[in-house]
Design an enzyme around this catalytic site. Structure first.
Site, PDB file in Angstrom:
ATOM      1  N   ASP A 189      23.337  58.584 -52.039  1.00 16.96           N
ATOM      2  CA  ASP A 189      22.651  59.042 -53.253  1.00 16.96           C
ATOM      3  C   ASP A 189      21.196  58.559 -53.252  1.00 16.96           C
ATOM      4  O   ASP A 189      20.673  58.107 -54.274  1.00 16.96           O
ATOM      5  CB  ASP A 189      23.383  58.588 -54.527  1.00 16.96           C
ATOM      6  CG  ASP A 189      22.886  59.313 -55.779  1.00 16.96           C
ATOM      7  OD1 ASP A 189      22.069  60.247 -55.659  1.00 16.96           O
ATOM      8  OD2 ASP A 189      23.313  58.930 -56.883  1.00 16.96           O
ATOM      9  N   ASN A 235      18.517  69.420 -57.323  1.00 14.46           N
ATOM     10  CA  ASN A 235      17.764  69.177 -58.568  1.00 14.46           C
ATOM     11  C   ASN A 235      16.286  68.940 -58.290  1.00 14.46           C
ATOM     12  O   ASN A 235      15.706  67.946 -58.683  1.00 14.46           O
ATOM     13  CB  ASN A 235      18.369  68.012 -59.345  1.00 14.46           C
ATOM     14  CG  ASN A 235      18.381  66.715 -58.572  1.00 14.46           C
ATOM     15  OD1 ASN A 235      18.320  66.720 -57.346  1.00 14.46           O
ATOM     16  ND2 ASN A 235      18.449  65.608 -59.274  1.00 14.46           N
ATOM     17  N   ASN A 277      22.816  56.191 -61.854  1.00 17.95           N
ATOM     18  CA  ASN A 277      23.809  57.007 -62.540  1.00 17.95           C
ATOM     19  C   ASN A 277      24.760  57.605 -61.505  1.00 17.95           C
ATOM     20  O   ASN A 277      24.301  58.357 -60.645  1.00 17.95           O
ATOM     21  CB  ASN A 277      23.103  58.123 -63.316  1.00 17.95           C
ATOM     22  CG  ASN A 277      24.048  58.844 -64.246  1.00 17.95           C
ATOM     23  OD1 ASN A 277      25.158  58.395 -64.468  1.00 17.95           O
ATOM     24  ND2 ASN A 277      23.617  59.971 -64.775  1.00 17.95           N
ATOM     25  N   ASP A 315      24.402  68.545 -59.125  1.00 12.32           N
ATOM     26  CA  ASP A 315      24.221  67.087 -59.141  1.00 12.32           C
ATOM     27  C   ASP A 315      23.034  66.630 -59.980  1.00 12.32           C
ATOM     28  O   ASP A 315      21.961  67.210 -59.944  1.00 12.32           O
ATOM     29  CB  ASP A 315      24.045  66.524 -57.739  1.00 12.32           C
ATOM     30  CG  ASP A 315      23.894  65.012 -57.769  1.00 12.32           C
ATOM     31  OD1 ASP A 315      24.755  64.356 -58.377  1.00 12.32           O
ATOM     32  OD2 ASP A 315      22.905  64.493 -57.225  1.00 12.32           O
ATOM     33  N   HIS A 348      28.980  65.963 -59.853  1.00  9.79           N
ATOM     34  CA  HIS A 348      28.549  64.698 -60.468  1.00  9.79           C
ATOM     35  C   HIS A 348      29.363  64.589 -61.759  1.00  9.79           C
ATOM     36  O   HIS A 348      29.156  65.367 -62.686  1.00  9.79           O
ATOM     37  CB  HIS A 348      27.038  64.800 -60.735  1.00  9.79           C
ATOM     38  CG  HIS A 348      26.484  63.772 -61.670  1.00  9.79           C
ATOM     39  ND1 HIS A 348      25.488  62.903 -61.306  1.00  9.79           N
ATOM     40  CD2 HIS A 348      26.752  63.488 -62.971  1.00  9.79           C
ATOM     41  CE1 HIS A 348      25.180  62.132 -62.337  1.00  9.79           C
ATOM     42  NE2 HIS A 348      25.929  62.465 -63.353  1.00  9.79           N
ATOM     43  N   HIS A 379      12.100  57.193 -56.685  1.00  3.41           N
ATOM     44  CA  HIS A 379      11.260  57.368 -57.870  1.00  3.41           C
ATOM     45  C   HIS A 379      10.005  56.523 -57.677  1.00  3.41           C
ATOM     46  O   HIS A 379      10.069  55.414 -57.142  1.00  3.41           O
ATOM     47  CB  HIS A 379      11.979  56.904 -59.138  1.00  3.41           C
ATOM     48  CG  HIS A 379      13.126  57.779 -59.537  1.00  3.41           C
ATOM     49  ND1 HIS A 379      12.960  59.067 -59.994  1.00  3.41           N
ATOM     50  CD2 HIS A 379      14.464  57.556 -59.522  1.00  3.41           C
ATOM     51  CE1 HIS A 379      14.146  59.594 -60.263  1.00  3.41           C
ATOM     52  NE2 HIS A 379      15.073  58.700 -59.975  1.00  3.41           N
ATOM     53  N   HIS A 402      29.649  60.307 -55.748  1.00  2.41           N
ATOM     54  CA  HIS A 402      29.358  58.919 -56.145  1.00  2.41           C
ATOM     55  C   HIS A 402      30.318  58.345 -57.193  1.00  2.41           C
ATOM     56  O   HIS A 402      29.905  57.990 -58.299  1.00  2.41           O
ATOM     57  CB  HIS A 402      27.914  58.771 -56.601  1.00  2.41           C
ATOM     58  CG  HIS A 402      27.415  59.770 -57.604  1.00  2.41           C
ATOM     59  ND1 HIS A 402      28.143  60.182 -58.695  1.00  2.41           N
ATOM     60  CD2 HIS A 402      26.233  60.429 -57.685  1.00  2.41           C
ATOM     61  CE1 HIS A 402      27.442  61.047 -59.391  1.00  2.41           C
ATOM     62  NE2 HIS A 402      26.281  61.220 -58.792  1.00  2.41           N
ATOM     63  N   ARG A 409      13.456  65.481 -53.002  1.00  9.83           N
ATOM     64  CA  ARG A 409      12.446  65.734 -54.040  1.00  9.83           C
ATOM     65  C   ARG A 409      11.526  66.931 -53.816  1.00  9.83           C
ATOM     66  O   ARG A 409      10.705  67.232 -54.684  1.00  9.83           O
ATOM     67  CB  ARG A 409      11.571  64.486 -54.269  1.00  9.83           C
ATOM     68  CG  ARG A 409      12.344  63.236 -54.630  1.00  9.83           C
ATOM     69  CD  ARG A 409      13.210  63.415 -55.843  1.00  9.83           C
ATOM     70  NE  ARG A 409      13.827  62.147 -56.269  1.00  9.83           N
ATOM     71  CZ  ARG A 409      14.869  62.064 -57.069  1.00  9.83           C
ATOM     72  NH1 ARG A 409      15.442  63.166 -57.533  1.00  9.83           N
ATOM     73  NH2 ARG A 409      15.360  60.899 -57.401  1.00  9.83           N
ATOM     74  N   HIS A 424      24.677  63.290 -49.469  1.00  9.35           N
ATOM     75  CA  HIS A 424      24.180  63.145 -50.848  1.00  9.35           C
ATOM     76  C   HIS A 424      22.820  62.449 -50.862  1.00  9.35           C
ATOM     77  O   HIS A 424      22.723  61.231 -51.005  1.00  9.35           O
ATOM     78  CB  HIS A 424      25.178  62.350 -51.686  1.00  9.35           C
ATOM     79  CG  HIS A 424      24.900  62.446 -53.155  1.00  9.35           C
ATOM     80  ND1 HIS A 424      25.877  62.394 -54.104  1.00  9.35           N
ATOM     81  CD2 HIS A 424      23.746  62.614 -53.845  1.00  9.35           C
ATOM     82  CE1 HIS A 424      25.356  62.523 -55.312  1.00  9.35           C
ATOM     83  NE2 HIS A 424      24.049  62.645 -55.170  1.00  9.35           N
TER      84      HIS A 424
END
Lengths: 434, 317
Positions: A309, A98, A282, A156, A183, A313, A236, A68, A64
């Site tokens: 996870d 994602n 999250n 996810d 998720h 960022h 998660h 990016r 997991h």
């Protein structure tokens, strides 16, 4: 044959722990041509690495992570994410879909796998989307994604709200032996929630994300896994009810699995008092009774997989008002050390071989990855671990392009000191000194 | 007037972000300082030179008339220069971050930034990044500490004490920063607090803070020394929290009939703006027990106290 000196060597005198085969003994591990060998290869003298005092483990696997790419390479790239993995002792990772564009076409899968083959220092696998654009409505071309090489499907970051869509996805994915990972988040219950709903959300006036918002979907998944017979992996997990539902379902033989991340064990919602967005993730950090339930779930075998996870960022994205910041934190570099410190050292709910099972053979078996063991003939993905090593995490020196970790400055016990992928050392602890 | 005695502990906080976390002596100092400033307001010349040469920026990312005006007047009475900036005028609408907007204000040598913002924690976020004093004028549902100060100042002035009083806070507690700040301040000063309203808007979690939660207004009314009504905020409310304003009024409105059951000396308070006929009947809002307008007047003194102490704590930069 021409032996490559670099991938033929002996790991001498370490404690070899291979949960896949139950092996746990001090000995020598022979590596020849990038694979685990029965004995030292012929030839002059194989190189030796002294492993006295170290644990020789199958390369760690994290199913997991968010690397990016494509689309958000300012946060992380496949290359930099892979270096974080290597620095944390992980030889294989599974990326979430994602990205931008999302991984819902074979061409994006191919792009990721080609880029990974060129640039990543560890094995990078990818998942595909369950639904087009992760929108939860129309199925993505799951068969084509499988042919392109995805190892699982998941939306996810999003969660399919329609039980009907989820049901059909499960039935469809069964054709390809693909595990569906989820998720678990009910949007109507969670709303704009940004932190665990409870005492601290009451004090801080931040919108609450109730535990039931996860538990409702875990329960749905238990029912749908039972209905369809298709496996679901709940990602998660953070809530006590989720662990309870998972335990009950597994006891009846329902093909449901669950994973836990280090931050949900190491931290509670009380950490949000300073409104520091590095504590915003999250699902959110929860209250102590939920954290306790996660420990219990790991201890009794309800939780079979651990993950990070890893969610980079950029600083400018995180340095904003709390409710406007994106969810997620870095995780790969601190993951093993946190699990080891918390689960083995402090709480003693697991011994080291069991911890390693949750980080090697279990995730490999769930997704059918040809990794996670040190048996003869296996690809020589090996992590050397110094379980006694005390160290302090300095996020400023992270190979990540981002800096969003709540664990900066934490003192941890146990660390991967060398990460070997197919017989090649891709990271060694001394490299990061100076 | 407010020349502090040499024996007083020095005020060291440059920011005023919330009631929670302040020590009791600090809370009492704020109230005592407000009392001194209220006395100044009765003089013919209402202005003092305490903040002469300082610049205060009223930075209101969320609309407000009452609080902004109150801060502006308070600053004028302390002889500070005042600039008002609202969300629509600021570069936030052009995608500038809160941090950058505020740093620009500081680059213009603002000494005090009064921030009203829809996000909980926004004023703390700024305070950690700026040299200027940051005063929280309301951050999401987190705190509205100057409102609590003026409310409790009014109670203390009217009833002579706070300790031992039973204060009922009624209405939308969940989304209310006023309720949270009042709760912290009243509990810190030894009052008994009951939160009352629909169970969806007054969750039981509040009880861990040391108050009582009830959904039966009629039971608690006759025991109250103070009843503080909160605005039922249509703009934030969604229909799942309660069925209608009409039903709210039936269950929780301070009607004339209910007001008749209050103790004679019970204060009726409201931070405004009021919804006549919803949370309070007109006759009650304008009645003898109502101190709603005195709250507004006291807001000036309370905010002068906050500005004086926090900006004064910095010295001249």
């Amino acid at each position: 044959m021409s032996a490559d000196l670099h991938d033929t060597f002996v790991l001498r005198g370490g404690r070899i722990i291979d949960p896949a085969s139950g092996r746990d003994e001090v000995g020598d591990l022979f590596i020849q041509d990038g694979r685990v060998a029965e004995q030292a290869g012929a030839g002059p003298r194989a190189a030796e690495i002294d492993c006295t005092g170290l644990v020789v483990s199958p390369g760690l696997i994290d199913i997991h992570v968010h690397f990016r790419e494509p689309g958000q390479s300012a946060k992380e790239t496949i290359a930099t994410g892979a270096r974080c993995a290597a620095a944390g002792g992980f030889t294989s990772v599974v990326c979430m879909p994602n990205t931008q564009p999302t991984v819902d076409t074979p061409s994006v899968v191919a792009w990721i796998l080609e880029k990974a083959a060129r640039e990543a220092c560890v094995n990078v696998f990818t998942t595909g989307a369950i639904t087009k654009g992760l929108a939860g409505e129309e199925l993505a071309p799951i068969g084509s994604l499988r042919r392109a090489g995805v190892v699982a499907i998941t939306d996810d970051g999003h969660c399919i709200q329609s039980a009907e869509v989820m049901r059909r996805a499960l039935e469809y994915a069964r054709m390809f032996d693909l595990v569906t990972m989820d998720h678990c988040q009910d949007y109507s219950l969670v709303g704009k929630g940004v932190m665990h709903e409870g005492r601290w959300s009451t004090v801080l006036g931040l919108p609450g994300w109730p535990a039931a918002g996860e538990e409702v979907i875990v329960q749905r998944n238990a029912l749908l896994a039972e209905l369809t017979g298709a496996p679901i992996h709940c990602q998660h997990l953070s809530a006590a009810g989720s662990v309870r539902i998972l335990r009950e379902a597994r006891a009846r033989g329902v093909p449901l699995t669950g994973e836990v991340c280090p931050h949900h064990l190491a931290l509670t919602d009380e950490s949000l008092q300073g409104f520091d967005t590095n504590f915003k993730m999250n699902p959110p950090l929860r209250s102590p009774e939920h954290v306790e339930a996660l420990y219990e779930g790991i201890a009794d075998g309800t939780i079979t997989i651990l993950s990070s996870d890893h969610a980079p960022h950029s600083p400018h994205e995180k340095e904003v008002e709390f409710d406007q910041a994106p969810f997620g934190i870095l995780g790969l570099e601190t993951e093993f050390a946190l699990f080891h410190t918390l689960l083995v050292r402090q709480r003693a709910v697991l011994d080291l071989p069991r911890l390693l099972a949750l980080l090697t053979v279990n995730p490999a078996r769930l997704l059918g990855l040809p990794r996670g063991t040190l048996e003869v003939g296996a690809v020589a993905d090996v992590t050397l671990i110094d379980p006694a090593r005390e160290w302090e995490y300095d996020v400023a020196r992270s190979p990540s392009l981002s800096r969003n970790s709540p664990f900066h400055g934490w003192k941890l016990t146990g660390r991967a000191v060398r990460t070997i992928v197919a017989g090649k050392t891709v990271w060694a602890a001394d490299e990061d000194r100076g | 007037m407010v020349s502090p005695a040499t024996t007083e502990r020095p005020w060291t906080r440059k920011d005023f972000l919330g009631i929670r976390g302040l020590e009791r002596w600090e809370l009492e100092r704020l109230l005592d300082t407000a009392a001194a400033f209220k006395e100044v307001g009765t003089r013919e010349i209402k202005k003092v030179p305490a903040l002469r040469g300082r610049t205060l920026v009223n930075f209101f990312v969320e609309p407000s008339t009452r609080t902004r005006t109150s801060f502006e007047l308070a600053a004028h009475r302390l002889s500070a220069d005042v600039i008002n900036i609202s969300a629509t005028q600021s570069s936030l609408t052009k995608g500038e971050t809160l941090k950058d907007t505020a740093r620009n204000l500081e680059a213009l040598l603002a000494d005090i930034i009064v921030l009203r913002h829809p996000s909980a924690g926004a004023s703390q976020f700024l305070a950690e990044r700026l040299q200027a004093s940051v005063i929280n004028a309301g951050d999401g549902a987190h705190e509205h500490p100057t409102q609590a100060l003026l409310d409790v100042f009014t109670i203390r002035e009217k009833l002579g004490r706070v300790e031992g009083l039973h204060v009922v806070i009624l209405g939308d507690i969940l989304f209310s920063r006023v309720a949270r700040s009042n709760l912290h301040l009243l509990l810190a000063l030894g009052a008994r607090v009951t939160l009352c309203g629909p169970s969806t808007l007054v969750p039981r979690e509040f009880e861990v803070l040391g108050c009582t939660v009830t959904h039966d207004l009629d039971a608690v009314l006759p025991e109250a020394d103070v009843i503080n009504l909160l605005r039922v905020q249509h703009e934030r409310q969604r229909k799942e929290y309660f069925p209608s304003l009409a039903e709210y009024t039936v269950l929780f409105g301070l009607t004339k009939q209910r007001a008749a059951r209050l103790k004679p000396g019970c204060l009726v308070m409201h931070p405004g703006p009021i919804n006549r006929g919803v949370e309070i009947d007109s006759e009650v809002a304008d009645g003898l027990q109502s101190v709603i307008l005195e709250q507004v007047t006291n807001g000036l003194a309370a905010r002068m106290a906050v500005l004086y102490l926090c900006a004064g704590a910095q010295g001249v930069r």
